[in-house]
Motif scaffolding. Structure first.
Motif, PDB file in Angstrom:
ATOM      1  N   VAL A  21      39.011  38.640  37.324  1.00 41.72           N
ATOM      2  CA  VAL A  21      38.803  39.846  38.138  1.00 41.72           C
ATOM      3  C   VAL A  21      37.330  40.235  38.152  1.00 41.72           C
ATOM      4  CG1 VAL A  21      39.299  42.313  38.272  1.00 41.72           C
ATOM      5  CG2 VAL A  21      41.148  40.692  37.859  1.00 41.72           C
ATOM      6  N   LEU A  22      36.648  40.114  37.023  1.00 39.55           N
ATOM      7  CA  LEU A  22      35.208  40.384  37.011  1.00 39.55           C
ATOM      8  C   LEU A  22      34.466  39.418  37.931  1.00 39.55           C
ATOM      9  CD1 LEU A  22      34.537  41.106  33.220  1.00 39.55           C
ATOM     10  CD2 LEU A  22      34.514  42.745  35.108  1.00 39.55           C
ATOM     11  N   ALA A  23      34.860  38.151  37.879  1.00 38.17           N
ATOM     12  CA  ALA A  23      34.245  37.180  38.791  1.00 38.17           C
ATOM     13  C   ALA A  23      34.553  37.520  40.243  1.00 38.17           C
ATOM     14  CB  ALA A  23      34.738  35.772  38.455  1.00 38.17           C
ATOM     15  N   LEU A  24      35.773  38.009  40.505  1.00 40.28           N
ATOM     16  CA  LEU A  24      36.133  38.420  41.863  1.00 40.28           C
ATOM     17  C   LEU A  24      35.247  39.565  42.340  1.00 40.28           C
ATOM     18  CD1 LEU A  24      37.937  38.555  44.385  1.00 40.28           C
ATOM     19  CD2 LEU A  24      39.553  39.929  43.057  1.00 40.28           C
ATOM     20  N   GLY A  25      34.989  40.550  41.460  1.00 42.31           N
ATOM     21  CA  GLY A  25      34.110  41.649  41.849  1.00 42.31           C
ATOM     22  C   GLY A  25      32.718  41.169  42.222  1.00 42.31           C
ATOM     23  N   GLY A  26      32.160  40.272  41.406  1.00 42.19           N
ATOM     24  CA  GLY A  26      30.844  39.744  41.738  1.00 42.19           C
ATOM     25  C   GLY A  26      30.849  38.931  43.020  1.00 42.19           C
ATOM     26  N   TYR A  27      31.906  38.158  43.218  1.00 45.74           N
ATOM     27  CA  TYR A  27      31.979  37.326  44.428  1.00 45.74           C
ATOM     28  C   TYR A  27      32.112  38.187  45.681  1.00 45.74           C
ATOM     29  CZ  TYR A  27      33.287  33.357  47.372  1.00 45.74           C
ATOM     30  OH  TYR A  27      33.317  32.400  48.355  1.00 45.74           O
ATOM     31  N   THR A  28      32.904  39.271  45.599  1.00 45.88           N
ATOM     32  CA  THR A  28      33.053  40.136  46.773  1.00 45.88           C
ATOM     33  C   THR A  28      31.738  40.845  47.105  1.00 45.88           C
ATOM     34  OG1 THR A  28      33.887  41.907  45.330  1.00 45.88           O
ATOM     35  CG2 THR A  28      35.511  40.508  46.435  1.00 45.88           C
ATOM     36  N   LEU A  29      30.984  41.265  46.090  1.00 47.02           N
ATOM     37  CA  LEU A  29      29.683  41.878  46.367  1.00 47.02           C
ATOM     38  C   LEU A  29      28.754  40.889  47.066  1.00 47.02           C
ATOM     39  CD1 LEU A  29      29.040  43.896  43.078  1.00 47.02           C
ATOM     40  CD2 LEU A  29      29.432  44.837  45.356  1.00 47.02           C
ATOM     41  N   LEU A  50      43.369  36.131  44.613  1.00 45.98           N
ATOM     42  CA  LEU A  50      44.542  36.450  43.802  1.00 45.98           C
ATOM     43  C   LEU A  50      45.610  35.366  43.912  1.00 45.98           C
ATOM     44  CD1 LEU A  50      44.867  40.289  44.452  1.00 45.98           C
ATOM     45  CD2 LEU A  50      43.821  39.123  42.509  1.00 45.98           C
ATOM     46  N   ALA A  51      45.785  34.802  45.104  1.00 42.72           N
ATOM     47  CA  ALA A  51      46.758  33.719  45.253  1.00 42.72           C
ATOM     48  C   ALA A  51      46.343  32.501  44.441  1.00 42.72           C
ATOM     49  CB  ALA A  51      46.906  33.353  46.730  1.00 42.72           C
ATOM     50  N   ALA A  52      45.056  32.166  44.452  1.00 41.20           N
ATOM     51  CA  ALA A  52      44.582  31.019  43.672  1.00 41.20           C
ATOM     52  C   ALA A  52      44.717  31.277  42.174  1.00 41.20           C
ATOM     53  CB  ALA A  52      43.125  30.717  44.038  1.00 41.20           C
ATOM     54  N   LEU A  53      44.430  32.501  41.731  1.00 40.95           N
ATOM     55  CA  LEU A  53      44.565  32.837  40.312  1.00 40.95           C
ATOM     56  C   LEU A  53      46.016  32.721  39.858  1.00 40.95           C
ATOM     57  CD1 LEU A  53      43.576  34.002  37.617  1.00 40.95           C
ATOM     58  CD2 LEU A  53      43.801  36.292  38.615  1.00 40.95           C
ATOM     59  N   ALA A  54      46.948  33.291  40.633  1.00 39.65           N
ATOM     60  CA  ALA A  54      48.361  33.221  40.257  1.00 39.65           C
ATOM     61  C   ALA A  54      48.858  31.780  40.246  1.00 39.65           C
ATOM     62  CB  ALA A  54      49.191  34.065  41.227  1.00 39.65           C
ATOM     63  N   LEU A  61      39.087  26.995  39.006  1.00 40.73           N
ATOM     64  CA  LEU A  61      38.166  26.457  38.010  1.00 40.73           C
ATOM     65  C   LEU A  61      38.123  27.333  36.761  1.00 40.73           C
ATOM     66  CD1 LEU A  61      35.186  25.359  40.300  1.00 40.73           C
ATOM     67  CD2 LEU A  61      36.925  23.903  39.245  1.00 40.73           C
ATOM     68  N   ILE A  62      38.144  28.661  36.952  1.00 39.95           N
ATOM     69  CA  ILE A  62      38.117  29.565  35.797  1.00 39.95           C
ATOM     70  C   ILE A  62      39.370  29.386  34.947  1.00 39.95           C
ATOM     71  CG2 ILE A  62      38.199  31.994  35.127  1.00 39.95           C
ATOM     72  CD1 ILE A  62      36.422  32.602  37.530  1.00 39.95           C
ATOM     73  N   SER A  63      40.540  29.365  35.577  1.00 37.27           N
ATOM     74  CA  SER A  63      41.786  29.210  34.818  1.00 37.27           C
ATOM     75  C   SER A  63      41.851  27.852  34.131  1.00 37.27           C
ATOM     76  CB  SER A  63      42.983  29.386  35.753  1.00 37.27           C
ATOM     77  OG  SER A  63      43.046  30.709  36.241  1.00 37.27           O
ATOM     78  N   THR A  64      41.367  26.809  34.787  1.00 38.87           N
ATOM     79  CA  THR A  64      41.385  25.480  34.176  1.00 38.87           C
ATOM     80  C   THR A  64      40.440  25.411  32.985  1.00 38.87           C
ATOM     81  OG1 THR A  64      41.889  24.522  36.342  1.00 38.87           O
ATOM     82  CG2 THR A  64      41.093  23.025  34.644  1.00 38.87           C
ATOM     83  N   ALA A  65      39.256  26.021  33.121  1.00 34.75           N
ATOM     84  CA  ALA A  65      38.290  25.984  32.024  1.00 34.75           C
ATOM     85  C   ALA A  65      38.765  26.791  30.820  1.00 34.75           C
ATOM     86  CB  ALA A  65      36.940  26.512  32.511  1.00 34.75           C
ATOM     87  N   LEU A  66      39.564  27.837  31.047  1.00 37.15           N
ATOM     88  CA  LEU A  66      40.008  28.709  29.957  1.00 37.15           C
ATOM     89  C   LEU A  66      41.450  28.453  29.554  1.00 37.15           C
ATOM     90  CD1 LEU A  66      38.458  32.112  31.152  1.00 37.15           C
ATOM     91  CD2 LEU A  66      37.452  30.388  29.646  1.00 37.15           C
ATOM     92  N   TYR A 117      45.716  36.286  27.794  1.00 33.60           N
ATOM     93  CA  TYR A 117      45.290  37.643  28.132  1.00 33.60           C
ATOM     94  C   TYR A 117      43.834  37.769  28.569  1.00 33.60           C
ATOM     95  CZ  TYR A 117      43.594  37.669  23.261  1.00 33.60           C
ATOM     96  OH  TYR A 117      42.960  37.381  22.089  1.00 33.60           O
ATOM     97  N   PRO A 118      42.856  36.938  28.137  1.00 38.69           N
ATOM     98  CA  PRO A 118      41.491  37.156  28.640  1.00 38.69           C
ATOM     99  C   PRO A 118      41.235  36.539  30.009  1.00 38.69           C
ATOM    100  CG  PRO A 118      41.449  35.399  27.040  1.00 38.69           C
ATOM    101  CD  PRO A 118      42.866  35.901  27.074  1.00 38.69           C
ATOM    102  N   VAL A 119      42.149  35.710  30.522  1.00 38.92           N
ATOM    103  CA  VAL A 119      41.869  34.985  31.762  1.00 38.92           C
ATOM    104  C   VAL A 119      41.816  35.934  32.951  1.00 38.92           C
ATOM    105  CG1 VAL A 119      42.679  33.182  33.311  1.00 38.92           C
ATOM    106  CG2 VAL A 119      42.888  32.893  30.838  1.00 38.92           C
ATOM    107  N   ALA A 120      42.817  36.820  33.065  1.00 35.08           N
ATOM    108  CA  ALA A 120      42.852  37.729  34.211  1.00 35.08           C
ATOM    109  C   ALA A 120      41.632  38.650  34.253  1.00 35.08           C
ATOM    110  CB  ALA A 120      44.149  38.534  34.201  1.00 35.08           C
ATOM    111  N   PRO A 121      41.230  39.308  33.133  1.00 31.89           N
ATOM    112  CA  PRO A 121      40.011  40.135  33.208  1.00 31.89           C
ATOM    113  C   PRO A 121      38.772  39.352  33.604  1.00 31.89           C
ATOM    114  CG  PRO A 121      41.276  40.681  31.248  1.00 31.89           C
ATOM    115  CD  PRO A 121      41.914  39.466  31.838  1.00 31.89           C
ATOM    116  N   VAL A 122      38.616  38.140  33.056  1.00 29.80           N
ATOM    117  CA  VAL A 122      37.445  37.334  33.417  1.00 29.80           C
ATOM    118  C   VAL A 122      37.467  36.997  34.907  1.00 29.80           C
ATOM    119  CG1 VAL A 122      36.338  35.095  33.086  1.00 29.80           C
ATOM    120  CG2 VAL A 122      37.125  36.394  31.107  1.00 29.80           C
TER     121      VAL A 122
END
Length: 745
Positions: free
Chosen positions: A64-72, A126-130, A46-51, A57-62
């Motif tokens: 990864v930040l979402a991944l950090g919040g989701y893992t917490l 990471l698999a879904a992002l790639a 959803l993040i990659s589709t929306a952006l 270049y901003p997609v991966a940082p966004v």
């Protein structure tokens, strides 16, 4: 078609990633992990589709930040579900540090806890992002299927032989992949109406021949590969857990039998508090600490295979395991002065709340890998095993390789005096249970229970206990000598036996002291399971003379000083209290080949990705310069020039006409650093003729000829080649592997 592609391609990618993680659900307890991985499959897509309209270049940082919040959030949810206490940041960092070894040493079914959910969650994200970046942004759907396929393979490897087959999952995976390819496919027949009848017929014949050839190749591959695949259907895959060492015990926990004499000498030492509820009689209420199954002639050892486990423990599966159908017993245990890792619990345990445990499924015992500490409190749900006394009278014992461990007597030759004694006691007794009763009666009526006997259960120690006169210290011992002697003599009579170390407990709220520690033997009977025996003398009884049982050829003597004995000082030891906080125990190390395999796999993926980009760039160039009408090929040559300028970092302005772009391209052909140095190099090939051709094809309405298309190709290739040659060496090296031209429009 465009709208359906916009919706169906991301959905098919999310479905592929979600289906790829489903095999993990078959080795986890409950459905929590499945839902967490479903969220990890949907969110990055959803993040990659929306952006997708933004630069890459901003997609991966966004993400990864979402991944950090989701893992917490996932760590918090799994910790609450698994009743794992501690600060959120501590749990997260511990899961990051120990996630892989704990995942590979956890007992199946795996409890979803922070350290067992983090690694699958990150891999899924990471698999879904790639996949989304390759298929949605890059518009290479087939290449975007590679990350979900790799994730699927990884999940199957982790599951190994520990789950049943599920045919619908690979079929659903293939169906989701087909949907994504179908909505992005092109028919290639749009121009048929403009062709003559003969040309249409020729096209259809070629199409039919190609389809038949493809069908023949597919059938041939099916015939060649099908027998190989059919032969692998019932093949048992390798379990990766066999390569990872589970938590190990130190000497004190591996042989807790040697601690009994110390506890006997300090009878008031407070070990732990209990709050026990259940209908079990007080005389049968024992809390088990360890099961010792291996004897080498010197020491009894646990020899367990402890695996990380969750709150709910699977049923015991070792030899003699029977369903626990007795009364339920609930225990609330609070540790005081008991140290080590072995966790006291009444058998048979099926649930533990309040602490992380590792579980030996063969014996049903548990440990706390981080160690015990004062104040540790946990709750145990157990169910006692019941024995049908009507079956014991005729009970026999099993034999064969499955019980060889419980008949072992060490590598050396046991003392002849002990073998003769075993034969005198039970050699002429019919029936396995009757022989065990004869041993129990012999030890209980001829020996004395004392608290100050030295520790030791090697052959010399047991020989001294059994045969030496009381005046020299023989025929007296703690429950250590009674249980060890019974088990060794039972093995000499062919009875599979083991030694249990535990504590006598009481219903209700109570305290277990050093005087409550004891050991007892158990014997395995066919169809019944493990039956405990009590070889200790009855209270207020005097031992009978031993002369009638004493072997004549081997008079007893004290054990020699060189005998491999284990002793504890007779002076009462001071109370030993571990640190108030448990010491951290390092996670089980990974095998040395895993880092190299991971590095090699990562390098292979990187090189494979670069090779795929180079191949796609070459295919794009051939499609532009060699296919289509001359007009399309001239336009393709112009696109090659524009892409070359962008790769060189000098893109032409979009508003410039072709003639001005050609002049601009001639000026930027030489880099600034060469102009400053005065380097003399041939100028880049002029693009004036190519600019004229593109203007003619676009505005004049005159179609270029075949010769014009060839000249346009030569000029474009010559210019781009010279432009690349004038770049720094590192940019020349990366030029063909740059993926940006694949998505430039």
């Amino acid at each position: 078609m465009v709208k359906s592609r916009t919706v169906l391609v991301p959905l098919s990618l999310a479905a592929l990633v979600a289906i790829a993680t489903l095999p993990l659900g078959r080795i986890y307890h409950g459905t929590l992990l499945t839902w967490l991985l479903l969220g990890a499959a949907l969110a990055p897509v959803l993040i990659s589709t929306a952006l997708q309209r933004l630069p890459a270049y901003p997609v991966a940082p966004v993400s990864v930040l979402a991944l950090g919040g989701y893992t917490l959030w996932a760590v918090q949810v799994s910790a609450r579900a698994g009743q794992v206490d501690g600060p959120l940041w501590t749990l997260w960092t511990d899961a990051v540090r120990n996630g892989i070894p704990r995942l590979l040493t956890a007992l199946i079914p795996i409890e979803p806890q922070p350290d067992t959910v983090l690694v699958p969650l990150v891999a899924t994200w990471l698999a879904a992002l790639a996949a989304a970046e390759l298929a949605v942004r890059g518009r290479h759907v087939l290449l975007g299927y590679a990350p979900p396929v790799l994730l699927y393979v990884g999940c199957l490897v982790v599951v190994g032989p520990n789950a049943h087959q599920a045919l619908w999952q690979p079929l659903a995976f293939a169906g989701a992949a087909a949907v994504g390819l179908a909505v992005t496919g092109r028919s290639g027949t749009d121009a048929l109406a403009q062709l003559s009848r003969a040309a249409r017929m020729t096209f259809r014949v070629r199409l039919a021949v190609g389809a038949c050839a493809g069908l023949a190749v597919t059938v041939g591959l099916a015939v060649a590969v099908a027998p190989l695949l059919a032969g692998r259907v019932h093949h048992v895959p390798t379990d990766p857990r066999r390569y990872v060492a589970p938590p190990s015990l130190d000497a004190e926990d591996e042989n807790p039998l040697i601690r009994l004499s110390g506890w006997a000498l300090n009878p008031t030492q407070k070990l732990f508090d209990t709050d026990i509820t259940g209908p079990a009689p007080a005389r049968d209420l024992r809390v088990r600490l360890a099961v010792l199954s291996d004897y080498d002639g010197v020491n009894w050892r646990v020899g367990g295979d402890y695996r990380e486990a969750g709150r709910v423990l699977p049923a015991v599966n070792g030899p003699g395991a029977t369903p626990a159908t007795g009364p339920a017993v609930r225990q609330r245990i609070t540790i005081d002065d008991l140290d080590g890792r072995l966790l006291p619990a009444a058998p048979t345990v099926h649930q533990i709340d309040g602490t992380r445990v590792a579980y030996d499924q063969a014996s049903g015992t548990v440990i706390r890998p981080e160690g015990l500490y004062p104040g540790l409190s946990y709750t145990v749900q157990s169910r006692q095993s019941t024995v049908d006394v009507n079956l014991l009278g005729a009970a026999e014992v099993p034999s064969g390789g499955s019980v060889a461990r419980f008949l072992g007597l060490g590598p050396g030759t046991p003392p002849t005096s002990m073998s003769d004694l075993a034969q005198q006691i039970g050699g002429n007794v019919a029936g396995g249970y009757q022989r065990a009763l004869a041993l129990e009666d012999f030890l209980g009526t001829h020996y004395t229970l004392v608290n100050d006997a030295p520790s030791g259960h090697a052959y010399p120690n047991l020989n001294f206990f059994l045969f030496s006169p009381p005046a020299l210290g023989g025929q007296k011992g703690t429950s250590e000598q009674f249980a060890a002697s019974f088990a060794v003599l039972a093995r000499m009579l062919g009875l599979p036996s083991r030694v249990i170390v535990g504590f006598q407990a009481r219903p209700g709220v109570s305290t277990v002291h050093g005087r409550d520690a004891l050991a007892w033997p158990e014997v395995l009977f066919t169809g019944i399971g493990w039956v405990p025996f009590d070889p200790l003398p009855k209270p207020n009884t005097s031992p009978e003379p031993l002369e009638s049982f004493k072997p004549k050829p081997n008079p007893s003597t004290p054990p020699p000083s060189v005998a491999p004995t284990i002793s504890i000082s007779v002076s009462p030891p001071g109370p030993h209290r571990p640190s108030s906080s448990p010491s951290a125990v390092p996670a089980a190390p990974l095998p040395p080949w895993i880092p190299f395999a991971a590095g090699g796999g990562g390098l292979t993926l990187l090189l494979g990705g670069l090779a795929a980009i180079v191949a796609l760039r070459a295919a794009q160039r051939r499609r532009r310069l060699d296919r289509g009408t001359p007009t399309n090929r001239v336009a393709g040559a112009w696109r090659e020039v524009l892409d070359g300028l962008r790769l060189a970092g000098r893109p032409a302005a979009a508003h410039l006409p072709a003639t001005e772009v050609a002049g601009y391209a001639n000026r930027v052909g030489v880099p600034a650093h060469e102009r400053r140095k005065g380097t003399v190099r041939p100028s880049t090939p002029p693009l004036d003729e190519l600019a004229t051709l593109i203007n003619q094809a676009t505005y004049a309405g005159t179609a270029p000829s075949e010769e014009d298309a060839q000249r346009a190709k030569q000029q474009a290739l010559a210019y781009v080649s010279e432009l690349r040659a004038r770049r720094p060496w590192w940019r020349r090296l990366l030029w063909p592997a740059d993926p940006r031209p694949l998505r430039w429009r």
